[in-house]
Structure formats: structure tokens, C-alpha cells
Design an enzyme around this catalytic site. Structure first.
Site, PDB file in Angstrom:
ATOM      1  CG  ASN A   7      -1.909   8.791   7.479  1.00 45.67           C
ATOM      2  OD1 ASN A   7      -1.866   8.297   6.355  1.00 45.67           O
ATOM      3  ND2 ASN A   7      -2.975   8.688   8.253  1.00 45.67           N
ATOM      4  NE  ARG A  98      -3.273   4.753   5.242  1.00 48.56           N
ATOM      5  CZ  ARG A  98      -3.626   5.308   4.088  1.00 48.56           C
ATOM      6  NH1 ARG A  98      -3.146   6.483   3.746  1.00 48.56           N
ATOM      7  NH2 ARG A  98      -4.459   4.697   3.273  1.00 48.56           N
ATOM      8  CG  HIS A 186      -9.539   2.890   3.388  1.00 52.10           C
ATOM      9  ND1 HIS A 186     -10.507   2.883   2.408  1.00 52.10           N
ATOM     10  CD2 HIS A 186      -8.648   3.842   3.041  1.00 52.10           C
ATOM     11  CE1 HIS A 186     -10.206   3.797   1.495  1.00 52.10           C
ATOM     12  NE2 HIS A 186      -9.082   4.399   1.859  1.00 52.10           N
ATOM     13  NE  ARG A 247      -8.870   5.089  -5.716  1.00 48.06           N
ATOM     14  CZ  ARG A 247      -8.410   4.859  -4.496  1.00 48.06           C
ATOM     15  NH1 ARG A 247      -8.181   3.619  -4.103  1.00 48.06           N
ATOM     16  NH2 ARG A 247      -8.209   5.853  -3.654  1.00 48.06           N
ATOM     17  CD  GLU A 390      -6.450   6.420   8.117  1.00 54.34           C
ATOM     18  OE1 GLU A 390      -6.790   5.469   7.403  1.00 54.34           O
ATOM     19  OE2 GLU A 390      -5.890   7.443   7.665  1.00 54.34           O
TER      20      GLU A 390
END
Length: 409
Positions: A7, A98, A186, A247, A390
Site C-alpha cells: 500500500n 493499492r 480513497h 491541499r 485498506e
């Protein structure tokens, strides 16, 4: 079946090794046989590798000049020393990756081929902080043994169900035909926590109207109805949506042309400002880390307080915007680093939704038990805090793909 999950983030490499015999007998995510994390941001000279297996924890420094060498060092801890869990790396059954951006081409887990690698490379323009790291991981496994199957699990895949009216931007249609649309990100996390929500509440997933909030350094919010995503805050890139650590999230697009005309900024400069110098960092002038922002607020820093207030307002704004398309709300879910660990964020986000008869139990919120409901008994909306997994979600998709017709050793 030994499933290795890689990941990769822009500044990290998280990895887990699972040993799965029969998936249907597994109710709760199991503890990995082996876990590792490389943090490439420790300093300019080296990255830091942390490994845990069999109750043993080790830490190693890795040179910064060759990440693939660092990944190889990380993988070798599975077959060497105190963290050894297998005899040789070729004992790995399959490797799941991922991959942040799959574009319009990939909407499900896919075996890695030269064509898949080429697509990931082409999409670096849309995910410059992530897709190169995914390729590093894939190539590192190829150097060990090209016969080990590798599977790409795309973050964007969960959003294939978003209707066109929510997916297509109101710009000339030709640009949609050329690939400009809301992709969402996501997705692996949002899909996992929505499924976990149904398990916790013991209700069919397709009976629930859910809004999931993945809040970390990057933040995204997704609306889920009838068991599928119908809208999300991130768009063509992970920049759109709510305010994040560094961001900006969504802003008036005319600000970009103003930057160009007023200051002569080019695309690279604007990209740096919006992705790396905005958000909590940009407004506070202090940090992209919410923990630092909260500490400075306690010290009386008004600019940190402003950054936090904008952050909460933007979250509430996006959550509210999803209510009409959902036709109500049964569950609000918080997950990821901030969502799981910041009680003040959960409290502040929820306090403006009294009109939904949403009631947060402040004691449960402060004395948190993960994967539980922190709403009061008389709240019309459940409020869940779920630990996103995840890696386990990726492992499950790899198991299912391998067992649907692929022969492996």
C-alpha cells in the site's frame, strides 16, 4: 494462501502479509503475519523502516537514493532474522497493490500486465504523488520473481456507480469524452467501512443511507445508497473537495487564472500552491498536522483557530450537500487518522446536524471504542467510528480474484 499487500503512498510504503485458507470463515479482519511501514520523510538522508511480526518489532534506516532497494530490504525481513515468517519470498502466493488512479479503464481488481503497468504510468499526470510509487512496488516484486501474480486494486473503482449527472463536469462534453470526469479516491477505504457499518448494525448494506468521512492528511467524503457510492467529494484528482492538511480542496477555478495573470505563475507553481502549501498548513502558516493545529489553538493562536474553523465548515458543507441525493441519512461514519482519533473534530462536525435529530454522546465520543456507535440512544442518525483496514480489503479482493479461475502455485 499467503497474500502480500503493498500500500504505497507518496511518502510511505505500508505492507502486510496475510495467510488465508478459507475467507468465508473469517468474520473480523485478522492480524497480519507480518507488517511493515517505510516513512520516507524522516530526513533528507534516510527513510525509516518499522517491522512487526511474531510480537517482535525492529527499526532500520534505509538510504533515500534508491526506493526499490529499500523495498527489497523491507521484504527481506519476512525471510530473515527475528521477523522471519516464511522460508523464501517465492512462497508468496499473490501480491496486491493499492493503486490510486485507474482512470476510465479499470473499475475492478485486475491482474498486473504490461498493459496495466502502462496505464498506471500514463495516469501519473493525474496522480503524480502516488502512481510512481505503485510502479516501484510492482517492479520490486518482478525482480524477485516474475511468476508471482500481482493484482492492482484501484481506489477509483468504487466510484464506477456514480450517476452521470454527479460524475460529469459542466464543461464542454468533448472533455468528458477525453477522460475528464469525477473519479473519486480513497474508494477502498470507503467501501470497507460501509461494509463494516452494515456488519456492526446487523443490517443489509443496501438498506442503509450512509455518509462516510475518510479524514487524514488527505480527506474525502462519500455518499452511499443501496450499497453503492452515488457521490464523492474528490473528483478528477484528489485535490477537489474538502479542505485537507496541505491541499486546498475546492476553490473558485478563476483563482487559477488570476494567479496566472497577476503573478505569472505556471502550472507547476499553481499545483505546488494548491497541493502542498494550502489547507491547514496554508491558512494557519504553522502545520498540515491537525494535532499541531489543535495544540496551537490551546496556546491562543487565532490563525490556527481560523484554519480549524474553515476545516470543520468545509466538512459540514459537503456532508450537507449529499443529503438530497441520499434522501435522508441513517449513518455518519468517521474513519482514518483524524476521523478515528480526533474527538473534537467528530464533535464539531456533528453539532450542526441537530436538524436531522443527530445526537452525539459526548462521553462515548471521548472514551472511544473503535468500530462502535457513539450516538445517543435516541439519535435518529447513527454515528460510527470505524478503523479502516485498506490492506485487509485489498487482501480480500486478491483472494476472490485468485479463486475465480486463476491457477497459482
Amino acid at each position: 494462501m499467503k497474500i502480500l499487500v503493498l500500500n504505497a503512498g507518496s511518502s510511505s510504503q505500508k505492507s502486510s502479509l496475510y495467510d488465508i485458507n478459507v475467507l468465508k470463515n473469517i468474520i473480523f479482519p485478522p492480524q497480519p503475519l507480518w507488517e511493515a511501514m517505510i516513512d520516507w520523510t524522516v530526513n533528507s538522508n534516510y527513510g525509516l523502516l518499522k517491522v512487526e511480526a511474531k510480537g517482535v518489532k525492529i527499526t532500520l534506516e534505509l538510504p533515500m537514493n534508491n526506493r526499490q532497494t529499500g523495498i527489497k530490504t523491507m521484504l527481506n525481513t519476512m525471510i530473515e532474522g527475528e521477523t522471519k515468517v516464511m522460508e523464501q519470498l517465492t512462497d508468496i502466493t499473490v501480491v496486491g497493490h493499492r493503486v490510486v488512479h485507474g482512470g476510465k479503464k479499470y473499475y475492478q481488481a485486475t491482474f498486473v500486465t504490461e498493459e496495466v503497468k502502462a496505464t498506471i504510468k500514463e495516469l501519473i499526470l493525474l496522480a503524480p504523488n502516488h502512481n510512481p510509487s505503485h510502479l516501484e512496488g510492482i517492479e520490486s516484486i518482478e525482480k524477485i520473481d516474475k511468476e508471482i501474480p500481482q493484482i492492482a486494486v484501484f481506489d477509483t473503482a468504487f466510484y464506477s456507480t456514480i450517476p452521470d449527472y454527479a460524475k460529469i463536469y459542466p464543461i464542454p462534453y468533448q472533455y468528458y469524452q477525453e477522460g475528464i470526469q469525477r473519479y473519486g479516491f480513497h474508494g477502498i477505504s470507503h467501501q470497507y467501512v460501509s461494509q463494516r457499518t452494515a456488519e456492526i448494525l446487523d443490517k443489509p448494506l443496501n438498506s442503509l443511507k450512509i455518509i462516510t468521512c475518510h479524514l487524514g492528511n488527505g480527506c474525502s467524503i462519500t455518499a452511499i445508497k443501496d450499497g453503492v457510492s452515488i457521490n464523492t467529494s474528490m473528483g478528477f484528482t484528489p485535490l477537489e473537495g474538502v479542505m485537507m492538511g496541505s491541499r486546498s480542496g475546492s476553490i473558485d477555478p478563476a483563482i487559477l487564472t488570476y494567479f496566472m495573470r497577476k503573478y505569472g505563475y505556471d502550472g507547476d507553481k499553481i499545483d505546488e500552491i494548491l497541493n502542498k502549501k494550502s489547507g491547514l498548513l496554508g491558512v494557519s502558516g504553522i502545520s498540515a498536522d491537525l494535532r499541531t493545529i489543535l495544540q496551537k489553538i490551546e496556546e491562543g493562536n487565532t490563525q490556527a483557530k481560523l484554519a480549524f474553523d474553515i476545516y470543520i465548515h468545509r466538512l459540514q458543507e459537503v456532508i450537507s450537500s449529499f443529503l438530497p441525493s441520499l434522501g435522508g441519512l441513517d449513518v455518519l461514519v468517521f474513519t482514518a487518522g483524524v476521523g478515528e482519533n480526533s474527538s473534537i473534530v467528530r464533535e464539531k462536525v456533528c453539532e450542526k446536524f441537530g436538524f436531522l435529530a443527530m445526537k452525539l454522546d459526548k462521553e462515548k465520543n471521548l472514551n472511544l471504542s473503535i468500530d462502535t456507535n457513539i450516538a445517543t440512544d435516541d439519535s435518529n442518525v447513527k454515528i460510527l467510528v470505524i478503523h479502516t483496514q485498506e490492506d485487509w480489503a485489498i487482501a480480500k479482493q486478491c483472494y476472490n480474484l485468485i479463486n475465480n479461475g486463476c491457477d497459482v502455485k
